[in-house]
Design an enzyme around this catalytic site. Structure first.
Site, PDB file in Angstrom:
ATOM      1  CE1 TYR A   1      17.175  67.684   3.023  1.00 14.78           C
ATOM      2  CE2 TYR A   1      17.421  66.982   5.304  1.00 14.78           C
ATOM      3  CZ  TYR A   1      17.416  66.690   3.952  1.00 14.78           C
ATOM      4  OH  TYR A   1      17.649  65.392   3.531  1.00 14.78           O
TER       5      TYR A   1
ATOM      6  CG  ASP B   1      11.062  68.989   9.922  1.00 19.78           C
ATOM      7  OD1 ASP B   1      11.381  68.257  10.885  1.00 19.78           O
ATOM      8  OD2 ASP B   1      11.539  68.857   8.781  1.00 19.78           O
TER       9      ASP B   1
ATOM     10  CE  LYS C   1      19.172  65.315  11.726  1.00 16.75           C
ATOM     11  NZ  LYS C   1      18.395  66.180  10.878  1.00 16.75           N
TER      12      LYS C   1
END
Ligand SMILES: *Cc1c(COP(=O)(O)O)cnc(C)c1O
Length: 424
Positions: free
Chosen positions: A141, A236, A264
């Site tokens: 994702y 990522d 995050k």
């Protein structure tokens, strides 16, 4: 108002009653919990029930909820203004800390989310290579930008198909999608399209569709193929960055990407993302170069303060301690018959089947069993992410008391699984 009353009202305001679809409990059933307040690894919902949190806001809170040092840093920064829309010394402090932890980060740009970081890194890669095609992997994702909401096409391998309404097929066609852990497909792709590929993007620790830990050789091969074909490699690390070690998966595996994206943990609970890497590549970003990218709240002083306070507490000793805890929690989880709990750093994945490396190998039977587990654990006061495709997050605040509570919950639900057939 109770949880149920709040959710009823929420349904009148928001699609599905939520601000992000993963929060909706659609997969596991039941009503989402409204958090009233949270501390360490605990939270209290609007019915005044306390839970042990294993979702931890989906990753940012490696130090736990409301860490006093982070809260202090945020309070201090807040007194000096919430946003300037102009440079502030706090951006420099966070950049310095990031560079000290991530050796290959030569130049970077702050944004406000992981999605933005990825979107901007992709644009940078295209601007630098002057190529359009992008390769991604099924089971990774990368946020919700148009080009990333794409799955493998049914016919021609080359062309991806949108996974969301509203994404034009023409955009999907510029993104190719391959399965993880498939060396043959990877080599074939590069033979055919390597020379017109701008970049390959991968979660080096795929943790958004289960925890699909890859063979080191797969990532090394990918690095080699990218270099040989002049395609950029983007890691990522929005989840894995500052999570699986001080320099993320790249440091752990000793593989250097050309560009990296963080999110995050980098914001310590505030909205921060960043992308960066090789300085010759970052030189194409505006105002130095022709690739446009901007943000009203980018480098926001309060968010920078939260990020810096968090990263400053991430020491080698803390990572060693988290690894140790992950072992204990994983073993406790595996007392549930049929459950396996692969883990890396402080990421754990409760799954009712053995070692999976590809998204298309996850059994639906395993997910059904997880949904059952989720309901039972919630009754026991343990809050897991509301989907069997999501990992569990430990933090520095998941101490001995929390482990005892967790083990009690596991013991209580074990009888429910003794007769369960393995996920099929
Ligand atoms: C969470 C995540 C994103 C998206 O970040 P947001 O802040 O939710 O936009 C992108 N990539 C990975 C690997 C993620 O885990």
């Amino acid at each position: 108002m109770s949880n149920d009353e709040l959710f009823k009202e929420a349904l009148t305001h928001f699609p599905g009653g939520v601000s992000s679809p993963v929060r909706a409990f659609r997969a596991v059933g039941g009503t989402p919990k409204f958090f009233k307040r949270a501390w360490q690894c605990w939270f209290e919902d609007e019915d005044d029930k306390t839970y042990l949190d294993l979702c931890m806001s989906w990753g940012p809170l490696i130090l736990g909820h409301a860490n006093p040092d982070v809260i202090n840093a945020v309070s201090e920064a807040m007194k000096e203004g919430l946003t300037f829309g102009a440079p502030t010394r706090r951006e420099l402090a966070l950049a310095r800390r990031i560079k000290a932890m991530v050796p290959y980060m030569e130049k970077l740009r702050f944004v406000s989310s992981g999605t933005e970081a990825v979107m901007s890194a992709l644009r940078t890669a295209r601007g630098f290579t002057k190529r359009d095609r992008i390769l991604k992997f099924d089971g990774c994702y990368h946020g919700h930008s148009d080009g990333m909401l794409v799955k493998a096409g049914s016919g021609l391998v080359t062309f991806g198909e949108p996974t969301s309404a509203g994404v034009p097929a023409a955009i999907g066609e510029l993104t190719s999608v391959l399965p993880l852990d498939d060396f043959g497909a990877l080599t074939r792709y590069f033979d055919e399209h390597g020379m017109d590929t701008a970049c390959v993007i991968i979660e080096p620790v795929p943790a958004n569709n289960g925890l699909l830990l890859q063979q080191l050789d797969f990532l090394k091969t990918l690095r080699e193929l990218c270099t040989r074909h002049g395609a950029l490699l983007i890691f990522d690390e929005v989840i894995s960055g500052f999570r699986v070690g001080p320099s993320g998966a790249a440091g752990l595996y000793n593989i250097q990407p050309d560009l990296v994206t963080f999110g995050k943990i980098i914001g310590g609970g505030m909205p921060v993302g960043c992308y960066g890497g090789r300085k010759d590549i970052m030189a194409v970003v505006a105002p130095d170069g022709p690739v446009y990218q901007a943000g009203t709240l980018s480098g926001n002083p309060v968010a920078m303060a939260a990020g810096l306070a968090t990263l400053e507490l991430l020491t080698p000793a803390l990572y060693a301690d988290l690894d140790h805890r992950a072992n204990l929690w994983s073993k406790a989880f595996e007392k549930i018959p049929g459950l396996h709990c692969p883990h890396i750093g402080s990421l754990l994945w409760p799954v009712f089947q053995e070692s999976v490396k590809r998204a298309d190998r996850i059994n639906s039977g395993s997910i059904t069993q997880f949904n059952h587990l989720h309901r039972l654990m919630l009754e026991q006061g343990v809050y897991l992410a509301p989907s069997g495709y999501e990992v569990a997050f430990l933090s520095a605040a998941h101490g001995a008391e929390a482990l005892v509570k967790f083990e009690q919950a596991v013991t209580a639900v074990v009888p429910e699984f003794s007769n369960a057939s393995p996920g099929v």
